[in-house]
Structures are given as structure tokens and as C-alpha cells.
Design a protein around this motif. Structure first.
Motif, PDB file in Angstrom:
ATOM      1  N   THR A 100      -4.893  11.567   1.585  1.00 49.50           N
ATOM      2  CA  THR A 100      -3.631  12.314   1.514  1.00 49.50           C
ATOM      3  C   THR A 100      -2.446  11.511   2.037  1.00 49.50           C
ATOM      4  O   THR A 100      -1.297  11.879   1.813  1.00 49.50           O
ATOM      5  CB  THR A 100      -3.742  13.603   2.328  1.00 49.50           C
ATOM      6  OG1 THR A 100      -3.941  13.269   3.723  1.00 49.50           O
ATOM      7  CG2 THR A 100      -4.919  14.454   1.845  1.00 49.50           C
ATOM      8  N   HIS A 101      -2.738  10.417   2.775  1.00 50.44           N
ATOM      9  CA  HIS A 101      -1.717   9.579   3.412  1.00 50.44           C
ATOM     10  C   HIS A 101      -0.925  10.365   4.456  1.00 50.44           C
ATOM     11  O   HIS A 101       0.253  10.086   4.703  1.00 50.44           O
ATOM     12  CB  HIS A 101      -0.773   8.962   2.363  1.00 50.44           C
ATOM     13  CG  HIS A 101      -1.510   8.253   1.280  1.00 50.44           C
ATOM     14  ND1 HIS A 101      -1.228   8.429  -0.055  1.00 50.44           N
ATOM     15  CD2 HIS A 101      -2.570   7.394   1.333  1.00 50.44           C
ATOM     16  CE1 HIS A 101      -2.063   7.697  -0.785  1.00 50.44           C
ATOM     17  NE2 HIS A 101      -2.893   7.072   0.042  1.00 50.44           N
ATOM     18  N   ASP A 102      -1.592  11.358   5.063  1.00 48.35           N
ATOM     19  CA  ASP A 102      -1.024  12.105   6.178  1.00 48.35           C
ATOM     20  C   ASP A 102      -1.542  11.508   7.481  1.00 48.35           C
ATOM     21  O   ASP A 102      -2.657  10.992   7.553  1.00 48.35           O
ATOM     22  CB  ASP A 102      -1.422  13.584   6.116  1.00 48.35           C
ATOM     23  CG  ASP A 102      -0.730  14.325   4.983  1.00 48.35           C
ATOM     24  OD1 ASP A 102       0.367  13.879   4.568  1.00 48.35           O
ATOM     25  OD2 ASP A 102      -1.273  15.337   4.516  1.00 48.35           O
ATOM     26  N   VAL A 103      -0.724  11.615   8.527  1.00 50.84           N
ATOM     27  CA  VAL A 103      -1.101  11.102   9.843  1.00 50.84           C
ATOM     28  C   VAL A 103      -1.009  12.230  10.861  1.00 50.84           C
ATOM     29  O   VAL A 103       0.035  12.886  10.989  1.00 50.84           O
ATOM     30  CB  VAL A 103      -0.178   9.946  10.278  1.00 50.84           C
ATOM     31  CG1 VAL A 103      -0.596   9.433  11.655  1.00 50.84           C
ATOM     32  CG2 VAL A 103      -0.221   8.813   9.264  1.00 50.84           C
ATOM     33  N   ASN A 104      -2.098  12.458  11.573  1.00 51.45           N
ATOM     34  CA  ASN A 104      -2.106  13.377  12.704  1.00 51.45           C
ATOM     35  C   ASN A 104      -2.075  12.546  13.974  1.00 51.45           C
ATOM     36  O   ASN A 104      -2.889  11.640  14.163  1.00 51.45           O
ATOM     37  CB  ASN A 104      -3.355  14.261  12.687  1.00 51.45           C
ATOM     38  CG  ASN A 104      -3.365  15.211  11.498  1.00 51.45           C
ATOM     39  OD1 ASN A 104      -2.317  15.565  10.958  1.00 51.45           O
ATOM     40  ND2 ASN A 104      -4.546  15.630  11.079  1.00 51.45           N
ATOM     41  N   LEU A 105      -1.133  12.867  14.850  1.00 51.19           N
ATOM     42  CA  LEU A 105      -0.913  12.074  16.062  1.00 51.19           C
ATOM     43  C   LEU A 105      -1.045  12.963  17.298  1.00 51.19           C
ATOM     44  O   LEU A 105      -0.379  13.995  17.406  1.00 51.19           O
ATOM     45  CB  LEU A 105       0.495  11.449  16.035  1.00 51.19           C
ATOM     46  CG  LEU A 105       0.957  10.753  17.314  1.00 51.19           C
ATOM     47  CD1 LEU A 105       0.067   9.555  17.650  1.00 51.19           C
ATOM     48  CD2 LEU A 105       2.431  10.330  17.182  1.00 51.19           C
ATOM     49  N   VAL A 106      -1.939  12.552  18.204  1.00 52.43           N
ATOM     50  CA  VAL A 106      -2.078  13.242  19.492  1.00 52.43           C
ATOM     51  C   VAL A 106      -1.734  12.230  20.588  1.00 52.43           C
ATOM     52  O   VAL A 106      -2.328  11.156  20.671  1.00 52.43           O
ATOM     53  CB  VAL A 106      -3.504  13.783  19.696  1.00 52.43           C
ATOM     54  CG1 VAL A 106      -3.642  14.421  21.077  1.00 52.43           C
ATOM     55  CG2 VAL A 106      -3.853  14.798  18.615  1.00 52.43           C
ATOM     56  N   GLY A 111       0.831  -1.195   0.000  1.00 51.02           N
ATOM     57  CA  GLY A 111       0.000   0.000   0.000  1.00 51.02           C
ATOM     58  C   GLY A 111       0.867   1.246   0.000  1.00 51.02           C
ATOM     59  O   GLY A 111       2.097   1.174  -0.122  1.00 51.02           O
ATOM     60  N   PRO A 112       0.269   2.424   0.152  1.00 52.91           N
ATOM     61  CA  PRO A 112       1.036   3.673   0.107  1.00 52.91           C
ATOM     62  C   PRO A 112       1.796   3.930   1.410  1.00 52.91           C
ATOM     63  O   PRO A 112       1.467   3.371   2.457  1.00 52.91           O
ATOM     64  CB  PRO A 112      -0.055   4.732  -0.087  1.00 52.91           C
ATOM     65  CG  PRO A 112      -1.261   4.144   0.586  1.00 52.91           C
ATOM     66  CD  PRO A 112      -1.184   2.664   0.323  1.00 52.91           C
ATOM     67  N   VAL A 113       2.797   4.784   1.330  1.00 49.70           N
ATOM     68  CA  VAL A 113       3.541   5.211   2.518  1.00 49.70           C
ATOM     69  C   VAL A 113       2.824   6.406   3.140  1.00 49.70           C
ATOM     70  O   VAL A 113       2.516   7.388   2.463  1.00 49.70           O
ATOM     71  CB  VAL A 113       4.988   5.605   2.153  1.00 49.70           C
ATOM     72  CG1 VAL A 113       5.716   6.151   3.381  1.00 49.70           C
ATOM     73  CG2 VAL A 113       5.743   4.408   1.581  1.00 49.70           C
ATOM     74  N   TYR A 114       2.554   6.322   4.438  1.00 52.63           N
ATOM     75  CA  TYR A 114       1.959   7.428   5.183  1.00 52.63           C
ATOM     76  C   TYR A 114       3.063   8.233   5.871  1.00 52.63           C
ATOM     77  O   TYR A 114       4.072   7.662   6.318  1.00 52.63           O
ATOM     78  CB  TYR A 114       0.978   6.908   6.227  1.00 52.63           C
ATOM     79  CG  TYR A 114      -0.339   6.432   5.676  1.00 52.63           C
ATOM     80  CD1 TYR A 114      -1.501   7.175   5.845  1.00 52.63           C
ATOM     81  CD2 TYR A 114      -0.429   5.230   4.980  1.00 52.63           C
ATOM     82  CE1 TYR A 114      -2.724   6.744   5.350  1.00 52.63           C
ATOM     83  CE2 TYR A 114      -1.647   4.774   4.477  1.00 52.63           C
ATOM     84  CZ  TYR A 114      -2.794   5.545   4.666  1.00 52.63           C
ATOM     85  OH  TYR A 114      -3.988   5.114   4.165  1.00 52.63           O
ATOM     86  N   ASP A 165       8.295  12.727   7.742  1.00 59.45           N
ATOM     87  CA  ASP A 165       8.937  11.417   7.849  1.00 59.45           C
ATOM     88  C   ASP A 165       7.895  10.304   7.687  1.00 59.45           C
ATOM     89  O   ASP A 165       6.728  10.480   8.061  1.00 59.45           O
ATOM     90  CB  ASP A 165       9.614  11.247   9.210  1.00 59.45           C
ATOM     91  CG  ASP A 165      10.864  12.095   9.347  1.00 59.45           C
ATOM     92  OD1 ASP A 165      11.322  12.636   8.319  1.00 59.45           O
ATOM     93  OD2 ASP A 165      11.361  12.235  10.490  1.00 59.45           O
ATOM     94  N   PRO A 166       8.307   9.152   7.156  1.00 59.16           N
ATOM     95  CA  PRO A 166       7.387   8.006   7.146  1.00 59.16           C
ATOM     96  C   PRO A 166       6.915   7.710   8.565  1.00 59.16           C
ATOM     97  O   PRO A 166       7.708   7.752   9.521  1.00 59.16           O
ATOM     98  CB  PRO A 166       8.246   6.864   6.584  1.00 59.16           C
ATOM     99  CG  PRO A 166       9.267   7.556   5.736  1.00 59.16           C
ATOM    100  CD  PRO A 166       9.584   8.837   6.466  1.00 59.16           C
ATOM    101  N   PHE A 167       5.635   7.412   8.717  1.00 56.14           N
ATOM    102  CA  PHE A 167       5.061   7.198  10.043  1.00 56.14           C
ATOM    103  C   PHE A 167       5.437   5.815  10.555  1.00 56.14           C
ATOM    104  O   PHE A 167       5.044   4.797   9.978  1.00 56.14           O
ATOM    105  CB  PHE A 167       3.545   7.350   9.992  1.00 56.14           C
ATOM    106  CG  PHE A 167       2.894   7.269  11.334  1.00 56.14           C
ATOM    107  CD1 PHE A 167       2.971   8.333  12.210  1.00 56.14           C
ATOM    108  CD2 PHE A 167       2.235   6.120  11.745  1.00 56.14           C
ATOM    109  CE1 PHE A 167       2.389   8.271  13.471  1.00 56.14           C
ATOM    110  CE2 PHE A 167       1.653   6.039  12.998  1.00 56.14           C
ATOM    111  CZ  PHE A 167       1.725   7.124  13.860  1.00 56.14           C
ATOM    112  N   ASP A 168       6.196   5.785  11.641  1.00 55.08           N
ATOM    113  CA  ASP A 168       6.703   4.541  12.226  1.00 55.08           C
ATOM    114  C   ASP A 168       5.856   4.190  13.447  1.00 55.08           C
ATOM    115  O   ASP A 168       5.984   4.817  14.501  1.00 55.08           O
ATOM    116  CB  ASP A 168       8.168   4.735  12.615  1.00 55.08           C
ATOM    117  CG  ASP A 168       8.807   3.458  13.167  1.00 55.08           C
ATOM    118  OD1 ASP A 168       8.058   2.499  13.463  1.00 55.08           O
ATOM    119  OD2 ASP A 168      10.046   3.432  13.315  1.00 55.08           O
ATOM    120  N   GLN A 169       5.008   3.183  13.316  1.00 58.18           N
ATOM    121  CA  GLN A 169       4.117   2.816  14.417  1.00 58.18           C
ATOM    122  C   GLN A 169       4.883   2.299  15.630  1.00 58.18           C
ATOM    123  O   GLN A 169       4.510   2.576  16.778  1.00 58.18           O
ATOM    124  CB  GLN A 169       3.118   1.759  13.941  1.00 58.18           C
ATOM    125  CG  GLN A 169       2.138   2.269  12.901  1.00 58.18           C
ATOM    126  CD  GLN A 169       1.134   1.200  12.476  1.00 58.18           C
ATOM    127  OE1 GLN A 169       1.146   0.089  12.975  1.00 58.18           O
ATOM    128  NE2 GLN A 169       0.267   1.547  11.548  1.00 58.18           N
TER     129      GLN A 169
END
Length: 415
Positions: free
Chosen positions: A403-409, A332-335, A363-367
Motif C-alpha cells: 500500500t506504500h503506507d507507513v505506520n510510525l510509533v 521506487g514508489p512514494v510512501y 504527506d510523503p514520509f520524510d525520514q
């Protein structure tokens, strides 16, 4: 909603008798369905006030985006513009069977129901009330709510979800079939964990199958087959509604791990997999296989592939009692990280946390980095070790599939 009337129309109290009633603009519905939904009758004498009342029944249904009517001196002509916001119904935790039979019952009650409902309107309200009546006929006095259902974090709605808000609906007793004496105690322990979990009309059967298959696979039963179906009537108590299931299990026998083949461009090298498989060769436990899948998934998730999917295809070597796997990978795509926020912290603590944070917007989102950050920060920083002692950490990850963007709170709370 637009309502049109002819200038030549008789006064509100005067009756007129149209020769025909014509519906134009939405071929989805037959004249018979539209007449039934509006309450109009062909050949009947009617006043303008009465006509507006029947017209309002169509307007309030929520099925149409625009409507109008005129009387041209001979016929009543009703123009309809279909709404583009009609959605299939989704039974979230309602113990009814979705499908043609339920759709037929709803259509019999509501002529404009063609398997879909609007997000608001009398059709939505009517379907909700009818589902409550169906449950009441089974002895379940439930309150049902509706809400749009779709991809989390987006405005994409794929269905209208109907949920029982009270009482709680749970997975009930599980009747086990086909379990060997040697496995019975362990399988009963798996069943005990499942009983009492929230019931999901669509997914509970599949979730139960997955739980038992995972358990057996971890014990080397690579060819196990599990079939879960609802069984019997709901069990209604003062506190909840429990939905019983029957679990049929074909255990098969224990297989040894053979080879695991990955695509040549996999982020995990074939050499890494071969090393694990070689160490595990001849063992009868599936935990090694589970560990291999975990290694592959974590490697992709650490590179931003949030939607990563993996499909192992087992090939059984019955002569040697072994199982070999060919694995398909869909990255799949890179977020990428778009926004980071530390919530419920002081300005000084936020600055200290940001000083230790090493994944930046873009940066690529690293879980795995997110999951391990607090522990690693405490290990490397004595001040954070003291400050964060006894702190509960929750993560709100919002990934946008468009958009494959990640918002993290990241929220910190004292226990």
C-alpha cells in the motif's frame, strides 16, 4: 486432512493385499519417494489399521493440503493435493553451506524434501533435527528454531528460516591478505570492529566485503577489490561459536575525483553535484564521493522514496589517475504517512508533541524529519526541552510495500 475409505474395505483387523499402490494428484513426487515416505511396500498384505498408520505419515508431513485413500478391491489409490505453502529453507546463522550438496543429504533422509519445507509438520521437524545432528558432528551442540522469513511488516513469507538460538554464533578471526604496510594498522582496526559481530550465513561475507571496500573507498582507493570467504573450522568455546574468515584485498591505487553524472530528472541538480566535485577536484579522499551519495540518498528519502536505490558506475581515467561516475537512480514508489503514535507518554505531553509535529497523514514520509524531530522540538519549545531531557527515543517504522503506507510509533523512555 481428508481420509477416505471404501465401504467394501475389510474390518480393521482383517488384512487385504492390493495388487498395486497408486498415487494421484501431485506429480512433484515419484511413487518411489511416496512409498518410502509412507513406509508402504508393494505386494505386502496390510490391514486397514496399518494402512491408516502409513497414511498418517504422509498426512503429518505437512507437504499436502488434502489426502484420501480407497481400496477398490484390487488396488489402493491414494489421492494427494499439494500444499501451496511450502518454502525454501534459509540458514540464518547456521555454519553449514546451503546448496545442492545439503539438499541431497536432506532428500536422502526425507524423500519428500525437494528443497522446500512446510511451516509445520514432521518434514519441518525432521529437517531441523537433522541440521542439529550435522552441527553436533562438528562439535557444535546447538538448539535450532524455525520461523517464517519474509518482508518485514507484511505477511509475505519467502522462506522458512532456521536459526541457532544458543550458543551465539559470531564472526571470528579475520585473516588479512594483500594489505600494504601503509594501510595495515587502519585495516586491522576495521577488522577488529567486525570480529564478534553476529554471524549471518547468507550475508556475513558480503557485509565484510562492504566494510573493507567502504573504508578503502573513503581513502581514495576507488578500484579496490575485496573477497571474503569462510576459512577453517568453527572455533567453539564455552560461550560462543566463532566463524573465521579469510579477507583477500587488492588495493589498487588512489584516484582523484573527476566528474559525477546524474540523470536529468534527479532530485539533486547536476549543478549541486558539480559544485561539490569542483571543490574536491584534485583531492585523493573518497569521503567527498561518500558525501555525494549521502546527499542524493537523503534528498530522495526526504520525499518519501523509502525504497530508493542508487548504482554508481565508475569509469577510470588511468592516464590522469581520476575516477568519473555515471549514476543510475531507481526512486521506487512514494510512501506516505498513515499513522503516527507517541507511546509511553502522558496525555499532556502527547498534545504538546502533536502541536509541534508537522508531517501529517497523507504527506510523503520524510525520514530525516522523523530523525530530527525531537531535537528540533526541544530547540523550539522550552517546555519540551526540559521535559525530554534525558529521555531515550526509539522509532518503530512499519512500511507496507503493497500500500506504500507507513505506520510510525515513537516511544519515549527515561534513561
Amino acid at each position: 486432512m481428508l481420509m477416505l475409505a471404501s465401504a467394501a474395505l475389510p474390518a480393521a483387523a482383517q488384512n487385504f493385499q492390493p495388487k498395486n499402490i497408486q498415487f494421484k494428484g501431485d506429480p512433484e513426487y515419484s511413487d518411489q519417494e511416496l512409498l518410502a515416505a509412507s513406509g508402504l511396500k508393494k505386494g505386502a498384505s496390510i490391514s486397514s489399521e496399518e494402512m491408516n498408520h502409513h497414511f498418517k505419515l504422509l498426512t503429518d508431513s505437512g507437504v499436502f493440503s488434502n489426502l484420501g485413500w480407497i481400496f477398490n478391491g484390487v488396488d489402493v489409490i491414494i489421492t494427494l493435493a499439494p500444499s501451496e505453502q511450502l518454502y525454501p529453507i534459509r540458514l540464518a546463522n547456521i555454519p553449514l553451506t546451503a546448496g545442492p550438496e545439503l539438499d541431497a543429504k536432506l532428500h536422502e533422509r526425507f524423500p519428500l524434501y525437494h528443497g522446500k519445507v512446510p511451516s509445520e509438520g514432521t518434514l519441518l521437524d525432521g529437517v531441523r533435527a537433522t541440521l542439529q545432528e550435522m552441527l553436533a558432528a562438528q562439535g557444535i551442540n546447538a538448539a535450532i528454531s524455525t520461523a517464517p522469513f519474509g518482508v518485514a511488516g507484511t505477511r509475505n513469507v519467502s522462506a522458512m528460516s532456521f536459526s541457532i538460538t544458543t550458543p551465539p554464533v559470531r564472526v571470528g578471526d579475520l585473516a588479512l591478505q594483500g594489505v600494504s604496510t601503509a594501510m595495515l594498522a587502519h585495516v586491522k582496526a576495521v577488522a577488529a570492529k567486525a570480529v564478534g559481530t553476529p554471524f549471518d550465513t547468507t550475508n556475513s561475507a558480503a557485509n565484510l566485503e562492504h566494510a573493507f571496500i567502504s573504508f578503502y573507498s573513503d581513502d581514495g582507493y576507488a578500484a579496490v577489490k575485496v573477497h571474503a570467504v569462510r576459512s577453517g573450522d568453527p572455533v567453539i568455546t564455552a560461550d560462543a561459536v566463532d566463524i573465521p574468515f579469510s579477507i583477500a584485498i587488492e588495493e589498487g591505487h588512489i584516484y582523484k575525483l573527476g566528474a559525477v553524472h546524474l540523470p536529468p530528472d534527479a532530485l539533486v541538480s547536476q549543478a549541486e553535484i558539480d559544485k561539490i566535485a569542483t571543490v574536491a577536484a584534485g583531492t585523493a579522499k573518497g569521503t567527498t564521493v561518500r558525501g555525494i551519495w549521502g546527499l542524493i540518498a537523503s534528498r530522495y528519502h526526504s520525499k518519501g522514496y523509502i525504497d530508493f536505490a542508487m548504482t554508481p558506475h565508475p569509469e577510470f581515467d588511468e592516464a590522469n589517475g581520476a575516477v568519473n561516475y555515471t549514476v543510475d537512480l531507481n526512486p521506487g514508489p512514494v510512501y506516505h504517512l498513515a499513522l503516527l503514535k507517541f507511546d509511553n507518554v502522558s496525555d499532556d505531553l502527547r498534545k504538546l508533541l502533536m502541536r509541534n509535529w508537522q508531517m501529517f497523514p497523507g504527506d510523503p514520509f520524510d525520514q530525516s524529519y522523523v530523525a530530527n524531530f525531537i531535537v528540533q522540538a526541544q530547540t523550539s519549545d522550552p517546555v519540551l526541552q526540559r521535559t525530554l531531557a534525558g529521555v531515550k527515543v526509539t522509532y518503530d517504522v512499519r512500511a507496507d510495500p503493497a500500500t506504500h503506507d507507513v505506520n510510525l510509533v515513537i516511544k519515549l523512555e527515561k534513561r
